[in-house]
Design a protein around this motif. Structure first.
Motif, PDB file in Angstrom:
ATOM      1  N   GLU A 179      88.118  73.484  43.344  1.00 22.38           N
ATOM      2  CA  GLU A 179      87.079  72.574  43.806  1.00 22.38           C
ATOM      3  C   GLU A 179      86.749  72.988  45.234  1.00 22.38           C
ATOM      4  O   GLU A 179      87.630  73.165  46.060  1.00 22.38           O
ATOM      5  N   HIS A 207      77.939  69.099  39.661  1.00 21.01           N
ATOM      6  CA  HIS A 207      78.317  67.974  40.518  1.00 21.01           C
ATOM      7  C   HIS A 207      78.849  66.872  39.616  1.00 21.01           C
ATOM      8  O   HIS A 207      78.091  66.029  39.141  1.00 21.01           O
ATOM      9  N   GLU A 212      81.664  66.259  45.221  1.00 22.57           N
ATOM     10  CA  GLU A 212      82.356  67.392  44.610  1.00 22.57           C
ATOM     11  C   GLU A 212      81.340  68.374  44.072  1.00 22.57           C
ATOM     12  O   GLU A 212      80.269  67.983  43.612  1.00 22.57           O
ATOM     13  N   ARG A 213      81.694  69.649  44.122  1.00 20.57           N
ATOM     14  CA  ARG A 213      80.850  70.670  43.504  1.00 20.57           C
ATOM     15  C   ARG A 213      81.741  71.759  42.938  1.00 20.57           C
ATOM     16  O   ARG A 213      82.713  72.161  43.566  1.00 20.57           O
TER      17      ARG A 213
END
Length: 122
Positions: free
Chosen positions: A3, A107, A112-113
């Motif tokens: 992450e 996403h 978060e990505r």
């Protein structure tokens, strides 16, 4: 997969650069394999590369799901910047090295990505 919690720079995949010898490194690197230095900074990658190797694995479609596994492709991508990184491949992957792939981000939750790659033509 890792992450990437850092804010994107214009949606770029962030990779590491050794401050001592300036070599570019994969995002999950913690020390330079060439000189051993741990002074690494984050720099944007071009986000384009080619598949070195890939395999299909069965994945749960949602965290905690134990039925209904779906096939997912995980690959080693050699970035045009130089480093190799592990990544998910969306859709049918091109033959090894036959066609470039470009990073995109999923996403899943706010803040978060998760990087994945698609064919450049996609």
């Amino acid at each position: 997969m890792f992450e990437d919690p850092r804010p994107p720079i214009d949606g770029a995949l962030m990779i590491r650069r050794c401050e001592a010898c300036t070599i570019l490194l994969a995002p999950d690197t913690s020390a330079c394999p060439d000189c051993g230095d741990t002074s690494l900074t984050w720099v944007p990658s071009c986000g384009v590369g080619s598949i070195v190797s890939c395999t299909v694995v069965d994945c749960a479609p949602h965290p905690g799901a134990c039925t209904g596994f779906i096939p997912c492709t995980i690959a080693i991508v050699e970035l045009d910047d130089g480093p190799w990184t592990y990544a998910w491949i969306e859709g049918q992957p091109p033959d090894r090295g036959a066609e470039p792939v470009r990073v995109r981000f999923a996403h899943e939750e706010p803040g978060e990505r998760y990087p994945f790659f698609v064919r450049c033509a996609a």
